[in-house]
Scaffold this motif. Sequence first.
Motif, PDB file in Angstrom:
ATOM      1  N   ILE A 189       0.832  -1.202   0.000  1.00 40.10           N
ATOM      2  CA  ILE A 189       0.000   0.000   0.000  1.00 40.10           C
ATOM      3  C   ILE A 189       0.866   1.252   0.000  1.00 40.10           C
ATOM      4  CG2 ILE A 189      -1.702   1.312   1.320  1.00 40.10           C
ATOM      5  CD1 ILE A 189      -2.775  -1.191  -0.111  1.00 40.10           C
ATOM      6  N   ARG A 190       1.922   1.260   0.796  1.00 43.26           N
ATOM      7  CA  ARG A 190       2.788   2.443   0.827  1.00 43.26           C
ATOM      8  C   ARG A 190       3.466   2.661  -0.526  1.00 43.26           C
ATOM      9  NH1 ARG A 190       1.805   6.392   3.165  1.00 43.26           N
ATOM     10  NH2 ARG A 190       2.160   5.869   5.348  1.00 43.26           N
ATOM     11  N   ARG A 191       3.923   1.598  -1.159  1.00 37.28           N
ATOM     12  CA  ARG A 191       4.549   1.736  -2.487  1.00 37.28           C
ATOM     13  C   ARG A 191       3.547   2.270  -3.502  1.00 37.28           C
ATOM     14  NH1 ARG A 191       6.775  -3.383  -1.418  1.00 37.28           N
ATOM     15  NH2 ARG A 191       5.165  -4.313  -2.759  1.00 37.28           N
ATOM     16  N   ALA A 192       2.315   1.767  -3.437  1.00 36.25           N
ATOM     17  CA  ALA A 192       1.319   2.125  -4.444  1.00 36.25           C
ATOM     18  C   ALA A 192       0.846   3.565  -4.321  1.00 36.25           C
ATOM     19  CB  ALA A 192       0.132   1.172  -4.362  1.00 36.25           C
ATOM     20  N   PHE A 193       0.779   4.093  -3.089  1.00 35.01           N
ATOM     21  CA  PHE A 193       0.128   5.386  -2.901  1.00 35.01           C
ATOM     22  C   PHE A 193       1.034   6.463  -2.308  1.00 35.01           C
ATOM     23  CE2 PHE A 193      -3.084   2.046  -2.766  1.00 35.01           C
ATOM     24  CZ  PHE A 193      -3.904   2.457  -3.804  1.00 35.01           C
ATOM     25  N   GLY A 194       2.248   6.094  -1.958  1.00 36.47           N
ATOM     26  CA  GLY A 194       3.207   7.086  -1.526  1.00 36.47           C
ATOM     27  C   GLY A 194       2.906   7.705  -0.181  1.00 36.47           C
ATOM     28  N   ALA A 195       3.641   8.773   0.107  1.00 36.09           N
ATOM     29  CA  ALA A 195       3.591   9.386   1.436  1.00 36.09           C
ATOM     30  C   ALA A 195       2.331  10.194   1.676  1.00 36.09           C
ATOM     31  CB  ALA A 195       4.816  10.282   1.623  1.00 36.09           C
ATOM     32  N   GLU A 196       1.578  10.523   0.631  1.00 32.56           N
ATOM     33  CA  GLU A 196       0.383  11.351   0.813  1.00 32.56           C
ATOM     34  C   GLU A 196      -0.741  10.614   1.530  1.00 32.56           C
ATOM     35  OE1 GLU A 196      -0.892  12.990  -2.850  1.00 32.56           O
ATOM     36  OE2 GLU A 196       0.910  14.225  -3.132  1.00 32.56           O
ATOM     37  N   LEU A 197      -0.747   9.285   1.459  1.00 29.35           N
ATOM     38  CA  LEU A 197      -1.802   8.510   2.100  1.00 29.35           C
ATOM     39  C   LEU A 197      -1.441   8.265   3.558  1.00 29.35           C
ATOM     40  CD1 LEU A 197      -4.452   6.845   1.780  1.00 29.35           C
ATOM     41  CD2 LEU A 197      -3.004   4.854   1.352  1.00 29.35           C
ATOM     42  N   LYS A 198      -2.352   8.614   4.465  1.00 26.51           N
ATOM     43  CA  LYS A 198      -2.160   8.323   5.876  1.00 26.51           C
ATOM     44  C   LYS A 198      -2.636   6.905   6.138  1.00 26.51           C
ATOM     45  CE  LYS A 198      -2.728  10.681  10.326  1.00 26.51           C
ATOM     46  NZ  LYS A 198      -1.460  11.403  10.306  1.00 26.51           N
ATOM     47  N   ILE A 199      -1.811   6.114   6.829  1.00 27.52           N
ATOM     48  CA  ILE A 199      -2.122   4.712   7.074  1.00 27.52           C
ATOM     49  C   ILE A 199      -2.150   4.437   8.572  1.00 27.52           C
ATOM     50  CG2 ILE A 199      -1.414   2.321   6.703  1.00 27.52           C
ATOM     51  CD1 ILE A 199       0.009   3.194   4.162  1.00 27.52           C
ATOM     52  N   MET A 200      -3.241   3.820   9.026  1.00 20.84           N
ATOM     53  CA  MET A 200      -3.342   3.273  10.372  1.00 20.84           C
ATOM     54  C   MET A 200      -3.413   1.754  10.235  1.00 20.84           C
ATOM     55  SD  MET A 200      -5.408   6.065   9.761  1.00 20.84           S
ATOM     56  CE  MET A 200      -5.906   7.644  10.453  1.00 20.84           C
ATOM     57  N   VAL A 201      -3.051   1.022  11.280  1.00 17.27           N
ATOM     58  CA  VAL A 201      -3.173  -0.435  11.250  1.00 17.27           C
ATOM     59  C   VAL A 201      -3.841  -0.912  12.533  1.00 17.27           C
ATOM     60  CG1 VAL A 201      -1.173  -0.724   9.730  1.00 17.27           C
ATOM     61  CG2 VAL A 201      -0.872  -0.900  12.210  1.00 17.27           C
ATOM     62  N   ASP A 202      -4.646  -1.983  12.403  1.00 19.09           N
ATOM     63  CA  ASP A 202      -5.446  -2.498  13.509  1.00 19.09           C
ATOM     64  C   ASP A 202      -5.246  -4.001  13.609  1.00 19.09           C
ATOM     65  OD1 ASP A 202      -7.366  -3.243  15.340  1.00 19.09           O
ATOM     66  OD2 ASP A 202      -9.060  -2.363  14.260  1.00 19.09           O
ATOM     67  N   ALA A 203      -4.690  -4.471  14.738  1.00 17.25           N
ATOM     68  CA  ALA A 203      -4.415  -5.895  14.925  1.00 17.25           C
ATOM     69  C   ALA A 203      -5.588  -6.649  15.544  1.00 17.25           C
ATOM     70  CB  ALA A 203      -3.172  -6.091  15.801  1.00 17.25           C
ATOM     71  N   ASN A 204      -6.674  -5.947  15.896  1.00 12.11           N
ATOM     72  CA  ASN A 204      -7.864  -6.624  16.436  1.00 12.11           C
ATOM     73  C   ASN A 204      -7.530  -7.595  17.569  1.00 12.11           C
ATOM     74  OD1 ASN A 204      -9.059  -6.327  13.230  1.00 12.11           O
ATOM     75  ND2 ASN A 204     -10.321  -5.643  14.937  1.00 12.11           N
ATOM     76  N   THR A 205      -6.658  -7.186  18.456  1.00 11.90           N
ATOM     77  CA  THR A 205      -6.228  -7.951  19.643  1.00 11.90           C
ATOM     78  C   THR A 205      -5.498  -9.240  19.281  1.00 11.90           C
ATOM     79  OG1 THR A 205      -8.222  -9.321  20.026  1.00 11.90           O
ATOM     80  CG2 THR A 205      -8.252  -7.061  20.885  1.00 11.90           C
TER      81      THR A 205
END
Length: 384
Positions: A189-205
């Motif tokens: 995702i980071r490669r595809a959309f670059g630094a402009e996209l803000k990314i959060m991640v959720d491990a769902n416990t």
Amino acid sequence: MPDTQSSLKIVSVEGFATSFPVRQGVTLGIGRAVKRDALIVKVITEGGLVGWGESHHGRCPGAIAQLINTTLRQLVTGMEAHDVVGVWARIYARQLASHGMGTACALAMSGIDQALWDIRGKAVGWPLYKLLGGSRRPVPAYAGGISLGFQPPAALVDEVAALRAQGYRAVKLRFGDSVARDVERLEAIRRAFGAELKIMVDANTGYRLDDVRRVMPALVAMDVAWLEEPFPPQDYRDYRHAAALGGVPLAAGENHYTRFEFNRLIREESVQVLQPDLSKTGGITEGLRIAAMASGEKLAIHPHTSASGLNMAASIHLLSAIENPGYFEADVARENLFRDQLTTRPDRLDADGNVMPGEAPGLGIEVDEDFLRAHPVIEGPAYV
């Protein structure tokens, strides 16, 4: 037409448990979704005003509805709908504080509280944000909900591309598969959309402390905004040790209930991103208290979103009224009849990736009662 000047005495409280099967279930750290549940609360006053709210189902919607339709109904019937503090205090004293159902009570009372705020707004003709002392301002949204699961990286890139085309400037990816596969998706995702996209991640416990230790360098390298719920909410020790690893803030709160649990969460300083759910934590009344506590520590509120437009509207109105607002979590699930059919939608995105509170009185959401009758609760687990 209801007489808004007549008595606001509560004469009816009813919880409706509802479900629908999911055809293409998203796989998350907690399993593959096979159905979606919701619990809608209807409160009627003596003067004829109707308020709607949403309680989180707690993966046991029938039980939460039963609690609303028996014990809590008896506790609040006859009280004044404007007295949200008094209703909250009565339920707390008689049910939540001692010998009650604990978390289940917090879920159940959340929908009642939302419905009372809906009535308060309708009684004076004001939208909720104005009643809460706020202004109509843009609220940044991220693409979340039950979506962006454990797809192959290429398929995930396509899904995020569609969301970007809708205007989203931030997305939340699902972790909790394996560290290697989680990082592979993140990097794609980071490669595809670059630094402009803000990314959060959720491990769902779904993580252990060692998983966080292993994944943290990749989160830092990929400029991730937060790591959400790596552990179950009771694992305060693991949160404390994970926070010491540094680099990316930890997020939690959707499974913490009432200001009392948030008091500990804030005091221990392990979690920097607070995510109360207004359908879980005790409603709008308690959400305001949590936001005030957090503002004293300069912490923002990023509400977790439940299933229908009722919870979504409550969250947007709250974020438009508090002084420490964060992101609104938009549910971008492909299948959500509660969002698309049961209620009207408050989460229309503008060109800048923001949502706005509505101007209709109260929550401003209409509920299709025929949908509730046509979609009775489906017993059993929502994830397998």
